[in-house]
Enzyme design. Sequence first.
Site, PDB file in Angstrom:
ATOM      1  CD  GLU A 173      -3.221  -0.580   2.126  1.00 52.79           C
ATOM      2  OE1 GLU A 173      -3.191   0.226   3.119  1.00 52.79           O
ATOM      3  OE2 GLU A 173      -4.275  -1.541   2.223  1.00 52.79           O
ATOM      4  CD  GLU A 292      -3.999  -5.737   2.977  1.00 51.05           C
ATOM      5  OE1 GLU A 292      -4.658  -5.474   3.770  1.00 51.05           O
ATOM      6  OE2 GLU A 292      -2.678  -5.327   3.298  1.00 51.05           O
TER       7      GLU A 292
HETATM    8  O1  AHR Z   1      -5.340  -5.637   6.830  1.00 52.56           O
HETATM    9  C1  AHR Z   1      -5.295  -4.407   7.770  1.00 52.56           C
HETATM   10  C2  AHR Z   1      -5.024  -3.090   6.847  1.00 52.56           C
HETATM   11  O2  AHR Z   1      -5.302  -3.281   5.708  1.00 52.56           O
HETATM   12  C3  AHR Z   1      -3.620  -3.674   6.572  1.00 52.56           C
HETATM   13  O3  AHR Z   1      -2.076  -3.824   7.365  1.00 52.56           O
HETATM   14  C4  AHR Z   1      -2.589  -2.299   5.398  1.00 52.56           C
HETATM   15  O4  AHR Z   1      -2.364  -3.225   3.994  1.00 52.56           O
HETATM   16  C5  AHR Z   1      -4.874  -2.437   4.959  1.00 52.56           C
HETATM   17  O5  AHR Z   1      -4.246  -1.290   5.204  1.00 52.56           O
END
Ligand code: AHR
Length: 515
Positions: A173, A292
């Site tokens: 990210e 994610e």
């Molecule tokens: O999964 C929680 C968080 O969400 C992670 O650390 C990040 O990559 C995303 O913003």
Amino acid sequence: MLKVRGKLDYTAIIGPVQRRLFGALVEHMGRSVYTGIYEPGHKRADASGFRCDVLELVAELGTTIVRYPGGNFVSSYRWEDGAGPVEERPTRLDLAWHAIETNEFGLDEFMRWTQRAQVEPMMVLNLGTRGMPEALDLLEYANHPGGTTLSELRRGHGAPTPYGIRMWCLGNEMDGPWQVGHKTAREYGRIAAETARAMRMVDPKLELVACGSSGPAMPTFGTWETTVLEETYDLVDCISLHAYYEEIGGDLESFLASSVDLERAIKRVVTAADAVGAQRGDPREIAVAVDEWNVWYLSAFQSAEPRTEWSRAAPLCEEAYTAADAVVVGSLLIALLKHVDRVTSACLAQLVNVIAPIRTEPGGPAWRQTTFYPFALTASRAKGSVALIACEAPEMEVDKYGAVQVVDAVATIAETGHIAVFAVNRDTHEDVELEVDLGNLSASLCEVTVLSDADPHARNTRETPDRVVPGAGRGSVDGRQLTLTLPPVSWLVARLDVGSSFGTEGLLRVHSEGA
Ligand code: AHR
């Protein structure tokens, strides 16, 4: 009762069910690691401190690949802090989650845990505060057989066999201003490219994931992917996509349509990637790693008072998921299956305690959240190839995404002659009768399992861990027609047997000959 007609289209095979679709994230965040997967002294912990009750649930969940060590955590993490004798490891500030990191659990423990859990590791590199040299060191420590300082160090730490990590994420990210070492797309693209190029000099067969934008709602979404891939296209295999959804302000209808947004986001990433490929005249396609995704009540987390204490493995984002959350997770899995031609891996974020399908109590039990069930059922039932089910469904108007179909569905066809149909009913009041035309196959119905609850906001807790569980659903097969009943706000899987004499090839042949 709403009537929906669908047709299982054997000629529209999207691609093979990718086993890496059933991945998850284990991050050093809250109680994901400490008192989650790892709790020495717990009565179910093994000699390494791994909780066996959690390991059993991870196996039941069907997780195939686990991304580690973050998430945001990775962007200021030094991997060597978590290698070697535990008593010599430093304790540090974790800036991502305002926590104290003791480093009791690190790379060596994680690799041992993946071996116990029989999952593939997906390693994330710190491209926030670090770069190519440290990535090379980690690669050499992890994957080189021996004879160099770092590989001998690993051997000295009790791992004579190289870890053989295939999949590596080049940062996390990096377009998010919350990220330690946040960068512009061009800055990140160049660092990712030099890191990837050097890593390929060590091992050209590594699978590398460039960091996509942190979400479809980011102003950088789309342009970030274009710039990053301009720098990295020929050096990486995948670009990542992150997507989280929540029910906001009681707007259940929009929430139930979240998978429409995920599909749009996948198409936007694919379009951006293909445009760069076309510009370069490169016929190679970049895959999407949805590394994610989940339901996450992020607005509540973001509006809470920021932490002032530096605490150690304190609870964070321990959502207690509802029946509706589980239906959305099921529909997000349908969306992922519908795009297996480009989405070749995905990670539910996360695995234990933090926005997770598995919950634990320190020193206490572990239990399944509502969202555990659609994941486990999809991971175990989705086999073979994915085929589209074209649905003629009524539409509903939702505030966030406009007109969306009330029903979404997809099927998988296995060489054993088993077909699985996955479907979701987004209507909040009406049952749906879904009729699926099976073509010219004669099938028998083996199973219909449905997840729904009269109260869409019912949850599983420590006291009532089985409040929301899947149950037997209603369905029948009559000649070439499968009929399924979907209650309001429900997700369902049906399994059919079309005879072991038909492999996937056979199904296609039989269908086209009979058409
Ligand atoms: O999964 C929680 C968080 O969400 C992670 O650390 C990040 O990559 C995303 O913003």
